[in-house]
Design a protein around this motif. Structure first.
Motif, short mmCIF file in Angstrom:
data_model
loop_
_atom_site.label_atom_id
_atom_site.label_comp_id
_atom_site.label_asym_id
_atom_site.label_seq_id
_atom_site.Cartn_x
_atom_site.Cartn_y
_atom_site.Cartn_z
N UNK A 30 -44.90 38.03 17.98
CA UNK A 30 -44.58 36.95 18.92
C UNK A 30 -45.78 36.48 19.73
N UNK A 31 -46.97 37.01 19.42
CA UNK A 31 -48.17 36.53 20.09
C UNK A 31 -49.36 36.64 19.14
N UNK A 32 -50.33 35.74 19.32
CA UNK A 32 -51.60 35.85 18.59
C UNK A 32 -52.74 35.91 19.60
N UNK A 33 -52.39 36.31 20.82
CA UNK A 33 -53.36 36.37 21.91
C UNK A 33 -54.15 37.68 21.80
N UNK A 34 -55.35 37.57 21.24
CA UNK A 34 -56.14 38.77 20.96
C UNK A 34 -56.56 39.48 22.25
N UNK A 35 -56.80 38.73 23.29
CA UNK A 35 -57.20 39.36 24.56
C UNK A 35 -56.04 40.17 25.13
N UNK A 36 -54.87 39.59 25.07
CA UNK A 36 -53.65 40.27 25.54
C UNK A 36 -53.42 41.56 24.75
N UNK A 87 -55.52 43.18 22.82
CA UNK A 87 -56.65 44.10 22.98
C UNK A 87 -56.55 44.88 24.28
N UNK A 88 -56.08 44.23 25.32
CA UNK A 88 -55.97 44.91 26.62
C UNK A 88 -54.99 46.07 26.55
N UNK A 89 -53.97 45.94 25.70
CA UNK A 89 -52.99 47.03 25.55
C UNK A 89 -53.64 48.24 24.89
N UNK A 90 -54.48 47.99 23.89
CA UNK A 90 -55.16 49.10 23.21
C UNK A 90 -56.19 49.77 24.13
N UNK A 91 -56.90 48.96 24.88
CA UNK A 91 -57.87 49.53 25.83
C UNK A 91 -57.15 50.40 26.85
N UNK A 92 -55.99 49.96 27.28
CA UNK A 92 -55.21 50.75 28.24
C UNK A 92 -54.72 52.05 27.60
N UNK A 93 -54.31 51.99 26.34
CA UNK A 93 -53.85 53.20 25.65
C UNK A 93 -54.97 54.23 25.61
N UNK A 94 -56.18 53.79 25.33
CA UNK A 94 -57.33 54.68 25.29
C UNK A 94 -57.61 55.27 26.68
N UNK A 141 -53.55 44.80 36.81
CA UNK A 141 -52.78 43.63 37.24
C UNK A 141 -51.86 43.07 36.14
N UNK A 142 -52.11 43.42 34.88
CA UNK A 142 -51.35 42.80 33.80
C UNK A 142 -50.53 43.78 32.97
N UNK A 143 -50.58 45.06 33.30
CA UNK A 143 -49.79 46.03 32.53
C UNK A 143 -49.53 47.28 33.36
N UNK A 144 -48.59 48.09 32.84
CA UNK A 144 -48.28 49.35 33.49
C UNK A 144 -48.12 50.41 32.40
N UNK A 145 -48.47 51.66 32.72
CA UNK A 145 -48.25 52.77 31.79
C UNK A 145 -47.34 53.78 32.49
#
Ligand code: 5GP
Ligand code: ZN
Length: 113
Positions: free
Chosen positions: A53-59, A61-68, A24-28
């Motif tokens: 431009x962000x310090x939102x660790x959850x945001x 982190x979600x990108x790294x989890x998606x990369x994996x 719901x929050x990203x696309x690959x």
């Protein structure tokens, strides 16, 4: 949402792309100019320009989890792969909407160019 931004439009499904994974929050998507046999871009729906431009660790982190997850789906996780974020001009960033490059399927050199 930045209506002038290519990756905002791709993330919202308003511009065409070869989507390999979506939450719901990203696309690959597959990179249009691949630099390796597998070259996927993880793009958040939210318009953030660079890592600074962000310090939102959850945001972030979600990108790294998606990369994996993408690496697993593309079957490059066992051999190895590289995850890259270009930030601003000198790094080579050409699209000012943060994205992770997931690269694999060939041996990588170090240091990168
Ligand atoms: P950057 O240079 O900003 O780190 O990465 C931008 C990436 O987006 C480049 O690898 C480029 O090939 C890719 N790209 C640019 N325009 C498009 C497009 O319209 N569709 C897709 N799938 N990739 C694109
Ligand atoms: Zn954007």
């Amino acid at each position: 949402m930045n209506t002038d931004c290519l990756f905002c439009r791709i993330a919202r499904g308003e511009a065409k792309a070869d989507v390999v994974y979506r939450t719901p929050t990203l696309v690959a998507i597959r990179d249009i100019n691949p630099q390796a046999p597998t070259h996927v871009l993880v793009i958040p729906t939210e318009h953030v320009e660079t890592l600074g431009d962000t310090a939102d660790a959850e945001f972030l982190g979600s990108l790294l989890v998606a990369a994996s997850e993408v690496a697993r789906r593309e079957r490059i996780d066992l051999r190895g792969y590289r995850v890259v974020i270009n930030n601003k001009a000198e790094s080579g960033q050409t699209v000012p909407h943060i994205h992770l490059h997931v690269l694999g399927g060939r041996a990588m050199k170090w240091p990168p160019g």
